[in-house]
Design a protein around this motif. Sequence first.
Motif, short mmCIF file in Angstrom:
data_model
loop_
_atom_site.label_atom_id
_atom_site.label_comp_id
_atom_site.label_asym_id
_atom_site.label_seq_id
_atom_site.Cartn_x
_atom_site.Cartn_y
_atom_site.Cartn_z
N TYR A 113 -6.20 -2.97 7.24
CA TYR A 113 -5.42 -2.54 5.98
C TYR A 113 -5.45 -0.91 5.15
CZ TYR A 113 -3.99 -7.22 5.72
OH TYR A 113 -3.31 -8.82 5.30
N ASN A 115 -4.23 1.14 2.12
CA ASN A 115 -3.35 1.05 0.61
C ASN A 115 -3.49 2.36 0.11
OD1 ASN A 115 -2.13 -2.15 1.07
ND2 ASN A 115 -4.01 -2.54 1.09
N HIS A 150 -1.21 -2.68 9.04
CA HIS A 150 -0.89 -2.41 7.76
C HIS A 150 -0.67 -1.76 6.96
CE1 HIS A 150 0.51 -7.11 8.36
NE2 HIS A 150 0.21 -6.15 9.40
N LYS A 152 0.37 0.94 3.06
CA LYS A 152 1.41 1.20 2.00
C LYS A 152 0.73 2.34 1.30
CE LYS A 152 0.55 -3.45 -0.40
NZ LYS A 152 0.72 -3.55 -1.07
N THR A 153 2.18 2.96 0.35
CA THR A 153 1.29 4.15 -0.49
C THR A 153 2.62 4.09 -1.23
OG1 THR A 153 1.53 6.52 0.08
CG2 THR A 153 2.66 6.03 1.40
N ASP A 154 3.16 5.23 -2.47
CA ASP A 154 4.13 5.70 -2.87
C ASP A 154 3.81 7.24 -2.68
OD1 ASP A 154 1.68 6.80 -4.16
OD2 ASP A 154 3.67 7.30 -5.78
N LEU A 180 9.40 -1.72 -1.30
CA LEU A 180 9.15 -2.37 -1.49
C LEU A 180 9.05 -3.89 -2.38
CD1 LEU A 180 7.23 -4.71 0.18
CD2 LEU A 180 4.82 -3.37 -0.87
N ASN A 188 3.54 -10.35 -1.08
CA ASN A 188 3.41 -9.09 -1.04
C ASN A 188 1.66 -8.53 -2.74
OD1 ASN A 188 2.81 -5.74 -1.24
ND2 ASN A 188 3.67 -6.37 -3.45
N GLU A 194 -0.74 0.40 -7.40
CA GLU A 194 0.45 -0.24 -6.45
C GLU A 194 0.93 0.20 -7.58
OE1 GLU A 194 2.81 -3.35 -3.99
OE2 GLU A 194 0.78 -2.32 -3.65
N ILE A 204 7.72 1.99 -3.77
CA ILE A 204 6.65 2.12 -2.72
C ILE A 204 7.20 1.78 -1.23
CG2 ILE A 204 4.79 0.41 -2.61
CD1 ILE A 204 4.72 1.65 -5.21
N TYR A 205 6.56 2.73 -0.65
CA TYR A 205 7.16 2.53 1.00
C TYR A 205 5.64 1.31 1.74
CZ TYR A 205 9.60 6.14 -0.30
OH TYR A 205 10.35 7.93 -1.24
N ARG A 206 5.75 0.60 2.50
CA ARG A 206 5.23 -0.25 3.16
C ARG A 206 6.00 -0.11 4.85
NH1 ARG A 206 4.48 -5.43 5.50
NH2 ARG A 206 1.91 -6.56 4.93
#
Length: 215
Positions: A113, A115, A150, A152-154, A180, A188, A194, A204-206
């Motif tokens: 992960y 994040n 996996h 995730k980021t903004d 997201l 989630n 986040e 939020i992109y995933r």
Amino acid sequence: MRQRNKPWAKEKMNQYPQYVIANPEQHKGKWSEVFDKNQPLHIEIGTGKGRFITGMAKSNPHINYLGIELADSVIVSALEKLIDEELPNVKLLNVNAEDLEKYFAKSDVDRVYLNFSDPWPKYRHAKRRLTFESFLRIYENILVDAGEIHFKTDNQGLFEYSLTSFSKYGLLLTYVNLDLHQSDFEGNIMTEYEEKFSQKGNRIYRCEVKYQNKK
């Protein structure tokens, strides 16, 4: 974001070896002996204050988790959560992600992960991004065959860069979500960042990517 220095952090971590694993190189190839149960192992690189990793552990008791964080003053907050929660399927590593191959053998890890990683926006700092080619090679060398990342980021720029980096490396893109919190994605677990960014209205992109067996 600058973190408040906690000069007592290292000493506190040393007081809880059941949660913060000292000398992780000794467990290379045999991480199951660190946990109560022999289960799939998922790692979070840049675990921050531990909200995500503890939330995932509570939701998935059939999986073991390792939170990896370099900053003493940050990971100690994750430690405090573990002390309160007493989760048997979470441990912490206070190490640099660049050195993961020292601590993990091939197939030790089932999923990675990433994040809200530092975007390192300047071009000259691209090699520091956790989705840069050299890091993707490190993950490949510790993951099971067809192991997953996996992400995730903004940060839209980092997300676009990462999709390109994944593609160039030959990873299979299995899931993409460009907003997201406005989607029907279930399960989630939010990180501290986040929650903060989403409250500001940030998208939020995933995505999820999988390594493909190379012939």
